[in-house]
Design a protein around this motif. Structure first.
Motif, PDB file in Angstrom:
ATOM      1  N   ASP A 282       9.016   1.733   9.572  1.00 10.73           N
ATOM      2  CA  ASP A 282      10.124   2.568   8.992  1.00 10.73           C
ATOM      3  C   ASP A 282      11.020   3.307  10.164  1.00 10.73           C
ATOM      4  O   ASP A 282      10.745   3.107  11.381  1.00 10.73           O
ATOM      5  N   LEU A 283      11.705   4.295   9.608  1.00 11.10           N
ATOM      6  CA  LEU A 283      12.418   5.095  10.742  1.00 11.10           C
ATOM      7  C   LEU A 283      11.622   5.929  11.537  1.00 11.10           C
ATOM      8  O   LEU A 283      11.724   5.845  12.941  1.00 11.10           O
ATOM      9  N   THR A 284      10.568   6.442  11.109  1.00 14.18           N
ATOM     10  CA  THR A 284       9.670   7.283  11.997  1.00 14.18           C
ATOM     11  C   THR A 284       9.031   6.347  12.831  1.00 14.18           C
ATOM     12  O   THR A 284       8.749   6.752  14.096  1.00 14.18           O
TER      13      THR A 284
ATOM     14  N   VAL B 130       4.318   6.596   6.282  1.00  9.13           N
ATOM     15  CA  VAL B 130       4.087   5.002   6.217  1.00  9.13           C
ATOM     16  C   VAL B 130       4.102   4.623   7.508  1.00  9.13           C
ATOM     17  O   VAL B 130       3.499   3.619   7.800  1.00  9.13           O
ATOM     18  N   ALA B 131       4.605   5.143   8.604  1.00  5.02           N
ATOM     19  CA  ALA B 131       4.545   4.843   9.728  1.00  5.02           C
ATOM     20  C   ALA B 131       3.103   4.867  10.382  1.00  5.02           C
ATOM     21  O   ALA B 131       2.730   4.241  11.192  1.00  5.02           O
ATOM     22  N   LEU B 132       2.169   5.934   9.703  1.00  6.27           N
ATOM     23  CA  LEU B 132       0.690   5.855  10.097  1.00  6.27           C
ATOM     24  C   LEU B 132       0.007   4.592   9.667  1.00  6.27           C
ATOM     25  O   LEU B 132      -1.222   4.516  10.250  1.00  6.27           O
ATOM     26  N   ILE B 133       0.644   3.643   8.816  1.00  6.73           N
ATOM     27  CA  ILE B 133      -0.057   2.441   8.465  1.00  6.73           C
ATOM     28  C   ILE B 133       0.573   1.249   9.115  1.00  6.73           C
ATOM     29  O   ILE B 133       0.608   0.334   8.442  1.00  6.73           O
ATOM     30  N   THR B 134       1.298   1.679  10.149  1.00  4.34           N
ATOM     31  CA  THR B 134       1.905   0.585  11.032  1.00  4.34           C
ATOM     32  C   THR B 134       3.411  -0.124  10.334  1.00  4.34           C
ATOM     33  O   THR B 134       3.582  -1.100  10.907  1.00  4.34           O
TER      34      THR B 134
ATOM     35  N   ALA C 106       0.778  -1.028   0.133  1.00  5.52           N
ATOM     36  CA  ALA C 106      -0.153  -0.023   0.146  1.00  5.52           C
ATOM     37  C   ALA C 106       0.846   1.345  -0.098  1.00  5.52           C
ATOM     38  O   ALA C 106       0.573   2.215  -0.793  1.00  5.52           O
ATOM     39  N   ALA C 107       1.966   1.248   0.772  1.00  4.32           N
ATOM     40  CA  ALA C 107       2.796   2.371   0.703  1.00  4.32           C
ATOM     41  C   ALA C 107       3.346   2.703  -0.448  1.00  4.32           C
ATOM     42  O   ALA C 107       3.509   3.921  -0.990  1.00  4.32           O
TER      43      ALA C 107
END
Length: 215
Positions: free
Chosen positions: A166-168, A159-163, A86-87
């Motif tokens: 990544d680095l964030t 992409v951290a917001l869809i679990t 998705a990302a």
């Protein structure tokens, strides 16, 4: 935790996920960008219309919303994608739309005399595009393509917001467990800069190499 321990903890798996997402998204964006840019110059009005809708939709809406839509809404229509898929799809489609405009304007910037000369040499449309137009247009596109690549890389933080870890995401998890907010997000800033800087310099070096003897 020391500052270097914070950096090491953030990197972990997060660096691999960020770089993989950047690499795959960049490939998709380039493919869509060059295809879309060429199709925008098509004489077929229907082709131009379809590509125009794609470009305007993805340029006119938020990348974050597109990411959420692909990851959370598509499953309601029976299409379930992994977080990494998705990302890559969301970022690739978004930056592909911007890249298509870079490609279109680059091709249109090639001197008309060059095209007329290639016609005089009885080159086919494909030969003109491959041997005359694209080599010159690519040099004109390169600075903007470089900027797009850097922006794409920085956008992977979403992409951290869809679990996706990544680095964030790694930084967020570390912050939640240690509460060393200043150290953690300062380290994250430094990591992103250290990765982006070679990309910037690489594009500049490539641009200089391609323009040698042409100016």
């Amino acid at each position: 935790m020391s500052f270097w321990e914070v950096i090491t903890s953030i990197l972990g798996q997060g660096l691999w996920i960020t770089l993989l997402t950047t690499f795959l998204s960049a490939i998709l964006a380039l493919v869509l960008g060059f295809a879309g840019g060429l199709m925008r110059l098509s004489r077929n009005k229907f082709v131009r219309f379809i590509v125009g809708i794609y470009v305007e939709v993805f340029r006119g809406t938020s990348l974050l919303v597109q990411l959420f839509w692909i990851y959370y809404v598509l499953p309601m229509f029976g299409i379930t994608l992994s977080a990494i898929t998705a990302a890559v799809l969301a970022i690739g489609l978004n930056f592909g739309a911007y890249t298509s405009e870079v490609v279109r304007s680059g091709i249109q910037s090639v001197d008309e005399g060059q095209i007329e000369a290639s016609i005089a040499l009885n080159m086919t449309k494909i030969q003109r595009m491959r041997r005359v137009i694209l080599p010159q247009a690519f040099i004109l596109m390169l600075p903007n393509l470089g900027n797009q690549l850097i922006e794409l890389f920085k956008s992977t933080s979403l992409v951290a917001l869809i679990t996706l870890t990544d680095l964030t995401y790694q930084a967020d998890v570390l912050n939640a467990t240690t509460l060393q907010t200043t150290q953690i997000y300062t380290a994250l800033l430094i990591i992103y800069f250290v990765i982006a800087w070679p990309m910037t310099k690489g594009i500049q070096i490539l641009e200089r190499k391609l323009t040698e003897g042409r100016m």
